[in-house]
Design a protein around this motif. Sequence first.
Motif, mmCIF file in Angstrom:
data_model
loop_
_atom_site.group_PDB
_atom_site.id
_atom_site.type_symbol
_atom_site.label_atom_id
_atom_site.label_comp_id
_atom_site.label_asym_id
_atom_site.label_seq_id
_atom_site.Cartn_x
_atom_site.Cartn_y
_atom_site.Cartn_z
ATOM 1 N N MET A 46 8.348 2.372 -7.625
ATOM 2 C CA MET A 46 8.235 1.019 -7.085
ATOM 3 C C MET A 46 7.618 1.037 -5.688
ATOM 4 O O MET A 46 6.800 0.186 -5.352
ATOM 5 C CB MET A 46 9.603 0.338 -7.069
ATOM 6 N N ASN A 47 7.997 2.013 -4.871
ATOM 7 C CA ASN A 47 7.427 2.107 -3.527
ATOM 8 C C ASN A 47 5.949 2.478 -3.568
ATOM 9 O O ASN A 47 5.147 1.927 -2.817
ATOM 10 C CB ASN A 47 8.214 3.110 -2.681
ATOM 11 N N ILE A 48 5.573 3.371 -4.457
ATOM 12 C CA ILE A 48 4.157 3.744 -4.590
ATOM 13 C C ILE A 48 3.342 2.536 -5.049
ATOM 14 O O ILE A 48 2.262 2.254 -4.525
ATOM 15 C CB ILE A 48 3.994 4.920 -5.574
ATOM 16 N N THR A 49 3.875 1.793 -6.019
ATOM 17 C CA THR A 49 3.171 0.616 -6.531
ATOM 18 C C THR A 49 3.018 -0.448 -5.457
ATOM 19 O O THR A 49 1.947 -1.020 -5.277
ATOM 20 C CB THR A 49 3.925 0.031 -7.741
ATOM 21 N N SER A 50 4.101 -0.724 -4.722
ATOM 22 C CA SER A 50 4.026 -1.767 -3.687
ATOM 23 C C SER A 50 3.071 -1.378 -2.577
ATOM 24 O O SER A 50 2.317 -2.220 -2.073
ATOM 25 C CB SER A 50 5.411 -2.078 -3.134
ATOM 26 N N GLU A 51 3.044 -0.121 -2.191
ATOM 27 C CA GLU A 51 2.108 0.320 -1.152
ATOM 28 C C GLU A 51 0.669 0.261 -1.656
ATOM 29 O O GLU A 51 -0.245 -0.056 -0.913
ATOM 30 C CB GLU A 51 2.448 1.737 -0.682
ATOM 31 N N GLY A 52 0.468 0.554 -2.940
ATOM 32 C CA GLY A 52 -0.881 0.514 -3.512
ATOM 33 C C GLY A 52 -1.429 -0.899 -3.629
ATOM 34 O O GLY A 52 -2.621 -1.124 -3.508
#
Length: 107
Positions: free
Chosen positions: A92-98
């Motif tokens: 979720m953190n990788i997706t939100s940062e992307g």
Amino acid sequence: MKKILMSFVLLLGAVTMSAQGSGVKISAKYKKGDNMLYRATTVTNIQGKTINMVGDTRYVVTKASPDGYTIASTLEKMLTDAAKDDLVGRMMNITSEGLKGIKIILT
């Protein structure tokens, strides 16, 4: 039973689509430079864990004409209370940062 359920779902979809096109007109009045910040709050359940998410999206009118509008949409912030040490939280953190800062043009 599957055929009855599928028929019901298709009928419900057809009724919904016909109701949406039934003549309800929304007349928005925007001008170039108008901007709005919308906050969306979502609660989801992933692998038995309840996760809260908050996302801020900014919409900016870049062009206004009698024929319609061009609006730029940008995800400014996405917060989640997912644990950072498990796989779901990391994804979720990788997706939100992307997704943060990507501009989408709506016409």
